[in-house]
Design a protein around this motif. Structure first.
Motif, short mmCIF file in Angstrom:
data_model
loop_
_atom_site.label_atom_id
_atom_site.label_comp_id
_atom_site.label_asym_id
_atom_site.label_seq_id
_atom_site.Cartn_x
_atom_site.Cartn_y
_atom_site.Cartn_z
N UNK A 55 0.85 -1.19 0.00
CA UNK A 55 0.00 0.00 0.00
C UNK A 55 0.89 1.24 0.00
N UNK A 56 0.42 2.36 -0.55
CA UNK A 56 1.25 3.57 -0.60
C UNK A 56 1.79 4.00 0.76
N UNK A 57 0.98 3.87 1.81
CA UNK A 57 1.45 4.24 3.15
C UNK A 57 2.61 3.36 3.59
N UNK A 58 2.49 2.06 3.31
CA UNK A 58 3.56 1.13 3.70
C UNK A 58 4.82 1.37 2.87
N UNK A 59 4.65 1.74 1.61
CA UNK A 59 5.80 2.04 0.77
C UNK A 59 6.53 3.27 1.29
N UNK A 113 2.97 10.00 -3.38
CA UNK A 113 1.73 10.57 -3.90
C UNK A 113 0.97 9.47 -4.61
N UNK A 114 -0.25 9.24 -4.17
CA UNK A 114 -1.10 8.22 -4.77
C UNK A 114 -2.42 8.82 -5.20
N UNK A 115 -2.83 8.49 -6.41
CA UNK A 115 -4.15 8.90 -6.92
C UNK A 115 -4.78 7.67 -7.54
#
Length: 205
Positions: free
Chosen positions: A52-56, A84-86
Motif C-alpha cells: 500500500x502507498x502508506x507502507x511504501x 503521492x497516490x491517486x
C-alpha cells in the motif's frame, strides 16, 4: 534558541538533502545537519511491489534512516519520504516538462493523497516510524492553464516535486481544497515528530 531547545549531544542528522525538510526542522528551533542517504528509491519501490502507498512511504523512510544511522550509530537520525497516490497510481518527480504537464492533467479535477513517512533511528537502528496523510483536491484545469502554470514555475521547480507542483509556491493555484497539516504536505509531519523527540527527552520544551 536551537542550542537550548535541542538536547541531543550532537545535532539531529537528517537523512536527506531536501532544503524544505531541513528548513522545517530549523524553523522549529532544532540543530540540524544533513547527509544524503544514498538509497535507490526506485529499487526499493520495485522490491516492495504490491505494498500500500502508506507502507511504501514507511519502507522508503526506514531505508534512508537505516542507511545513514549505520554510518553514524552515535547520532539521532531522521529519515523521511513521501508517496503521492491517486487511485491505483503512484506519481514521482517528473523527469521533464512534458511529463509534468501530463501528471498535472491526470491529477486535475481529482483528489489525491500525500503519504509522508518518518523513521527515527537511534543507536544505529530504526527505533520507530509513523505515517501522516494529507488529501488534496486539484481543480479542473484545461491544457492552456496547465501549460501556463508549467511555464511560469519553470523546469527546475516542476522537476523538483512529486506531482510537478510545490504547494508553498505557485502550485497553490492548482487546488480547490486541501485537508491535512501543511508540514505533512511538505514532506515532514512536524507535530508527531516533535512529540516523539520530546518523549525521548531530546527537546527542551
Amino acid at each position: 534558541m536551537s542550542a537550548t531547545l535541542w538536547r541531543g549531544a550532537r545535532a539531529l542528522l537528517l537523512a536527506s538533502t531536501s532544503p524544505t525538510r531541513r528548513g522545517l526542522l530549523e524553523s522549529a528551533g532544532l540543530r540540524v545537519e544533513t547527509e544524503a542517504p544514498g538509497v535507490d528509491e526506485r529499487a526499493v519501490e520495485a522490491a516492495c511491489a504490491g505494498l500500500a502507498p502508506e507502507a511504501l512511504a514507511r519502507r522508503l523512510a526506514e531505508s534512508k534512516a537505516a542507511a545513514v544511522a549505520a554510518r553514524h550509530p552515535d547520532r539521532v537520525v531522521i529519515g523521511a519520504d513521501q508517496v503521492l497516490a491517486c487511485g491505483d497510481r503512484l506519481f514521482h518527480k517528473p523527469a521533464d516538462l512534458a511529463t509534468a504537464r501530463a501528471q498535472i492533467a491526470d491529477l486535475a479535477g481529482r483528489t489525491h493523497a500525500l503519504h509522508a513517512a518518518v523513521a527515527l533511528a537511534v543507536d544505529g537502528a530504526v527505533a520507530e516510524t509513523f505515517v501522516e496523510t494529507a488529501r488534496l483536491t486539484m481543480r479542473p484545469l484545461d491544457p492552456a492553464a496547465i501549460a501556463a502554470y508549467v511555464d511560469l514555475v519553470g523546469a527546475d521547480q516542476v522537476r523538483a516535486s512529486v506531482g510537478g507542483y510545490q504547494l508553498e509556491g505557485l502550485g497553490i493555484h492548482l487546488f480547490s481544497e486541501i485537508a491535512g497539516d501543511h508540514s505533512t504536505i511538505l514532506g515532514l509531519p512536524l507535530l508527531p515528530l516533535l512529540a516523539r523527540l520530546r518523549a525521548r527527552n531530546l527537546l527542551g520544551i
